[in-house]
Design an enzyme around this catalytic site. Structure first.
Site, PDB file in Angstrom:
ATOM      1  N   CYS A 260       3.614  -0.754   4.404  1.00 14.07           N
ATOM      2  CA  CYS A 260       2.276  -1.176   4.527  1.00 14.07           C
ATOM      3  C   CYS A 260       1.973  -2.209   3.762  1.00 14.07           C
ATOM      4  CB  CYS A 260       1.237  -0.164   5.009  1.00 14.07           C
ATOM      5  SG  CYS A 260       1.707   0.708   6.508  1.00 14.07           S
TER       6      CYS A 260
ATOM      7  N   ILE B 197       0.820  -1.299   0.073  1.00 14.34           N
ATOM      8  CA  ILE B 197      -0.034  -0.138   0.024  1.00 14.34           C
ATOM      9  C   ILE B 197       0.906   1.267   0.069  1.00 14.34           C
ATOM     10  CG2 ILE B 197      -1.795   1.172   1.247  1.00 14.34           C
ATOM     11  CD1 ILE B 197      -2.726  -1.132   2.573  1.00 14.34           C
ATOM     12  N   GLY B 198       2.056   1.306   0.752  1.00 12.74           N
ATOM     13  CA  GLY B 198       2.716   2.417   0.701  1.00 12.74           C
ATOM     14  C   GLY B 198       3.870   2.158   1.771  1.00 12.74           C
TER      15      GLY B 198
ATOM     16  N   GLY C  16       6.106   4.053   4.844  1.00 16.79           N
ATOM     17  CA  GLY C  16       5.942   5.067   5.854  1.00 16.79           C
ATOM     18  C   GLY C  16       7.423   5.332   6.512  1.00 16.79           C
ATOM     19  N   SER C  17       7.493   6.052   7.737  1.00 17.99           N
ATOM     20  CA  SER C  17       8.756   6.394   8.238  1.00 17.99           C
ATOM     21  C   SER C  17       9.177   5.061   9.016  1.00 17.99           C
ATOM     22  CB  SER C  17       8.619   7.588   9.163  1.00 17.99           C
ATOM     23  OG  SER C  17       7.463   7.418  10.018  1.00 17.99           O
TER      24      SER C  17
ATOM     25  N   ASP D 121      -0.357  13.873  16.604  1.00 23.30           N
ATOM     26  CA  ASP D 121       0.082  14.103  15.326  1.00 23.30           C
ATOM     27  C   ASP D 121      -1.047  13.803  14.124  1.00 23.30           C
ATOM     28  OD1 ASP D 121       1.837  14.279  12.973  1.00 23.30           O
ATOM     29  OD2 ASP D 121       2.364  12.217  12.820  1.00 23.30           O
TER      30      ASP D 121
ATOM     31  N   GLY E  14       8.409   1.720   8.108  1.00 23.05           N
ATOM     32  CA  GLY E  14       8.397   0.484   7.298  1.00 23.05           C
ATOM     33  C   GLY E  14       7.371   0.565   6.363  1.00 23.05           C
TER      34      GLY E  14
ATOM     35  N   LYS F 112       1.951  -3.738   8.882  1.00 24.52           N
ATOM     36  CA  LYS F 112       2.949  -2.725   8.874  1.00 24.52           C
ATOM     37  C   LYS F 112       4.225  -3.591   9.148  1.00 24.52           C
ATOM     38  CE  LYS F 112       1.512   1.692  10.457  1.00 24.52           C
ATOM     39  NZ  LYS F 112       1.836   2.790  11.317  1.00 24.52           N
TER      40      LYS F 112
END
Ligand code: ADP
Ligand code: MG
Length: 279
Positions: A22, A14-15, A17-18, A140, A20, A37
């Protein structure tokens, strides 16, 4: 039930991130779609590992229809990888919604804005009134951390920067975290991050959902701090109602004593009158 890695079939990335990557995965037994994740913890500095442990422990305890549900974690000692299994949100995140509005030159419907507002207030009420005299600050709140299911309902996720506070503690000392554009005046001034700072970020998020840009924008942090502490921002586009603008004026009050808490909205007649009948 404790999950094992080979209980799942990996469907797609999926994508990243900071922490690792997903992946969308399917449970071979229940056919349920989930996200995992994958995090390499082997070469991770201790500080980062700590943030990760925070996210895992917080999410396990948090259960709310508008908070991304955490299911389990799997540790693979051989590869030094941690797999966090969470609810799959098929609608993506609000940052993508905002980007596609900008691209197509359109705006989201006001009805949707009220729904997002109501659902996030409800999620934050749970965080800010946590059990055993501990509360949770998200720290956040931003469009990229608010996910959508397939019915247009939102779920607050990514608790990687969250912190737990004892109810009698005034705030978190380590403050300069999160997205600078959404940083509250008190945090800009070096004061503690507290539950009202989450309310400010929520105000920034709702504003950006309407205006497709944050309420305060600058080229550097000094200029941004000056704008935020003055607290002046443009009205949201004219086709949005005055009552929505009034709510934003409250959420974005520079003085945190005057700024409402998430509990001040429980029976707010303005919000209730804008809720879709099906939710
Ligand atoms: P970071 O915040 O560090 O960038 P995230 O783990 O929040 O990383 O997200 C990485 C990517 O995966 C993003 O594109 C995000 O939209 C997507 N994503 C994260 N969690 C989910 C989820 N539960 N359902 C669907 N997509 C998700
Ligand atoms: Mg994120």
């Amino acid at each position: 039930m404790a999950y094992k890695l080979n209980d799942f079939e990996v469907l797609e990335l999926i994508g990243s991130g900071s922490f690792g990557s997903c992946y969308k995965v399917r449970c071979k037994h229940t056919h349920e779609l989930l996200v995992w994740k994958v995090i390499d913890y082997g070469c991770m500095p201790e500080e980062k590992k700590q943030l990760l442990v925070t996210e895992v422990t917080l999410l396990r305890d948090l259960r709310h229809p508008h908070i991304v549900r955490y299911f389990d974690r799997i540790v693979c000692k051989e590869t030094k990888q941690l797999y966090i299994l969470i609810e799959y949100c098929p609608g993506g995140d609000l940052a993508t919604v905002i980007k596609s509005c900008i691209k197509s030159n359109t705006y989201v419907e006001e009805r949707f804005v009220w729904r997002v507002f109501h659902q996030l207030i409800s999620a934050l009420q749970t965080c800010h009134s946590w059990i055993s005299s501990t509360i949770i600050l998200h720290r956040d709140i931003k469009p990229a951390n608010v996910f959508l299911d397939d019915g247009g309902n939102v779920k607050l996720g990514d608790f990687g920067l969250a912190c737990r506070l004892d109810a009698d503690q005034p705030g978190c000392i380590e403050t300069m975290v999160g997205t600078p554009f959404y940083m509250s005046p008190e945090v800009m001034k070096g004061e503690m991050y507290n539950s009202k700072s989450d309310v400010w970020s929520l105000g920034c998020l709702i504003y950006e959902l309407c205006s497709l840009k944050p309420p305060f924008h600058a080229q550097n942090i000094k200029e941004l701090a000056s704008k935020v502490t003055k607290g002046r921002f443009e009205r949201i586009p004219v086709h949005y109602s005055d009552s929505l603008q009034r709510v934003l004026n409250h959420l974005l009050l520079v003085n945190q004593e005057q700024r409402p808490s998430v509990f001040d909205f429980i029976c707010d007649s303005v919000i209730l009158s804008h809720l879709p009948s099906e939710s």
